[in-house]
Structure formats: structure tokens, C-alpha cells
Design a protein around this motif. Structure first.
Motif, mmCIF file in Angstrom:
data_model
loop_
_atom_site.group_PDB
_atom_site.id
_atom_site.type_symbol
_atom_site.label_atom_id
_atom_site.label_comp_id
_atom_site.label_asym_id
_atom_site.label_seq_id
_atom_site.Cartn_x
_atom_site.Cartn_y
_atom_site.Cartn_z
ATOM 1 N N ALA A 1 60.873 37.222 21.392
ATOM 2 C CA ALA A 1 60.289 36.431 20.298
ATOM 3 C C ALA A 1 58.938 35.878 20.739
ATOM 4 C CB ALA A 1 61.230 35.290 19.908
ATOM 5 N N ASN B 1 57.161 33.449 19.569
ATOM 6 C CA ASN B 1 57.013 31.998 19.597
ATOM 7 C C ASN B 1 57.781 31.356 20.750
ATOM 8 O OD1 ASN B 1 59.428 32.756 18.438
ATOM 9 N ND2 ASN B 1 59.465 31.091 16.967
ATOM 10 N N GLU C 1 61.506 34.328 15.308
ATOM 11 C CA GLU C 1 60.083 34.273 15.008
ATOM 12 C C GLU C 1 59.790 33.722 13.618
ATOM 13 O OE1 GLU C 1 58.508 38.040 17.747
ATOM 14 O OE2 GLU C 1 58.749 38.253 15.577
#
Length: 286
Positions: free
Chosen positions: A114, A116, A178
Motif C-alpha cells: 500500500a 500510503n 490505499e
């Protein structure tokens, strides 16, 4: 700001139809795409031997096979019923264990994929491509490999489902992570929380319903896949079904198919009830 009504647009279209027509270049592209698709479709039909005679003969033989399936067989001896129930239980257990093992491994890996969470683009790219490599291997191929390694039985089926689910679930979990809202995470950080606390209290409550829904759906799919794996020797009801078809005992095969359909229907209903129970509770908690 001037607003043009639909009636005015229709009137202009009628008075100046050529102004609303696609350009010659756009029309040529459309015709080219349509002709290319039609040619590809026709070539595939020709190359794969789709002839009217072959289709008619195939449907005729299929009708004879279906006629052998009726009336469905009804088992009268407990030993036979026990074998069928054991096969159904093995298929269900394979799907459950394979999905569970895949989800347990995929969950932590999804954080690495991911963007983030994992800010190292090169590392994240490698992890994502690893997911793609795992998904490139069909579960049936994995089952054949594991059967060679571990022998016949449910164990190769469980491992095949688990490995396949790692790639699928890790990708889907990472995409769900995400797509979360940043506001709860920023709120935890603004109140003095650490990064791990931001993930625990700001991110996970948002993704739990999505992860549960994805996992339950894949479990339903793996129940069906478990039947196919049994046909190649991974145990379960598929192995029994393959044996009955090989022996031309079509009435028993139809009864087994009906039981598989009923099992999938029950699993689908239970999964829907679980989603309704837990996901609904999370949505009300918001």
C-alpha cells in the motif's frame, strides 16, 4: 452563465445535423475497430472449429448424456452417504483452511504493497510485482505441482488455494488500504498518536468491513474451486464426482452435482448473513 436546455439542443441537432456528426477521422477509427474485432472473432471461431455440424452433433450427444442423469440417484446405504458427506466436508475444509491461511499471510503483506503505508516506491513496486507473479499461477496448476510434492489428498488442495489467495488477497487488501479516508488517520496523529496507533485506530476500523467482504467472497469462490481441485486428485467431493463420471454412473454424478450446488448456495447465504451482521454493525457505529 447561459444554460442550454435539452429542447434547444434537440432543435439545433435537427436544424444542423452535420454539425453534430462525428468527424471523418473518428468514424474511420470506429469502423476500423469494429472490422478488426469482427475479423478476430471470425478467425477464432474458424481456428477453434466452431462449425454448425459440430455444434449440432455436440448438442445431440450432450442431450444423451443429460438423459442418463435422470432420474437422480438416491443412496440407500449409509456407507455411500457417508462417503459423499465426507467428500463435501473435505471440499469445504479445503476452501476454509486455504482461504484462512492465505488471508493470514496476505494481511501483513498488503501493508507493504500500500502506497500510503510503504513510502519506498522501489520496494513497494517489487512487492506488488510479487503479488502479480503469485496470481499468474492458476490454482489448478498449483494443485498439480503440490500433488507431485505431497501426494494425493486434501493437503495439496489446501496449499494450492492458500498460495493462490496470498497473491489475490494481498493485492485487494492493499487497494482497500490505499482507498481509506485520511481524516481519521490525521486526527489520531494530531492528537499525539504514533504511526502504529494511527494505523490501529484511524485506518483499520475503515478497512475491516472491506477486508471481511473480500475474504468471504473469496471463500465462496474457493468452495467451487475446491471441487475442481478434487477432480485432479486433491481429494474432496470433486474426486468422487470424477470417479462417478469415469465409471459412466451419470445418475450419481447428477446427484453429487446437485449436492455441490446446494452446498454453494448455503455457503453464499451464510456469507451474506455474516456480511449483513458485521458490516452493518460497523456502518451503524460510524
Amino acid at each position: 452563465m447561459t444554460t442550454v436546455t435539452r429542447a434547444e439542443i434537440l432543435a439545433l441537432r435537427q436544424s444542423m445535423p452535420l454539425a453534430f456528426r462525428p468527424s471523418m477521422e473518428m468514424r474511420l477509427k470506429r469502423w476500423g475497430l469494429m472490422l478488426g474485432f469482427t475479423a478476430l472473432f471470425a478467425w477464432c471461431l474458424y481456428d477453434f472449429g466452431f462449425t454448425p455440424e459440430r455444434i449440432i452433433n455436440g448438442l445431440s450427444r450432450l442431450g444423451r448424456v443429460l438423459s442418463f442423469m435422470f432420474p437422480p440417484h438416491i443412496w440407500t446405504e449409509w456407507d455411500q452417504v457417508s462417503d459423499i458427506l465426507t467428500g463435501l466436508g473435505e471440499t469445504l475444509a479445503m476452501a476454509f483452511l486455504g482461504t484462512l491461511l492465505g488471508a493470514v499471510v496476505a494481511f501483513p503483506l498488503s501493508f507493504l504493497g500500500a502506497k500510503n503505508i510503504n513510502r519506498f516506491a522501489f520496494f513497494r513496486f517489487g512487492v506488488r510485482r510479487g503479488f502479480d507473479i503469485i496470481r499468474a499461477f492458476e490454482t489448478l496448476i498449483l494443485a498439480l505441482v503440490f500433488i507431485r510434492a505431497f501426494g494425493l489428498g486434501p493437503l495439496p488442495g489446501v496449499l494450492a488455494i492458500a498460495v493462490g489467495e496470498i497473491g489475490v488477497l494481498a493485492k485487494l487488501y492493499a487497494e482497500a488500504i490505499e482507498n481509506i479516508s485520511k481524516k481519521p488517520v490525521e486526527g489520531v496523529v494530531a492528537s499525539g498518536g504514533s504511526r502504529s496507533q494511527a494505523i490501529r485506530f484511524g485506518m483499520l476500523p475503515q478497512v475491516w468491513p472491506v477486508l471481511l467482504s473480500i475474504t468471504l467472497y473469496n471463500f465462496e469462490s474457493n468452495v467451487r474451486s475446491g471441487t475442481i481441485l478434487g477432480i485432479v486428485g486433491a481429494g474432496g467431493i470433486g474426486f468422487i464426482l470424477s470417479d462417478r463420471i469415469g465409471a459412466y454412473r451419470w445418475d450419481e454424478a447428477w446427484s453429487i452435482i446437485f449436492l455441490i450446488i446446494a452446498m454453494v448456495y448455503v455457503i453464499d447465504a451464510l456469507s451474506g448473513a455474516i456480511r449483513e451482521r458485521f458490516i452493518g454493525k460497523w456502518e451503524h457505529a460510524k
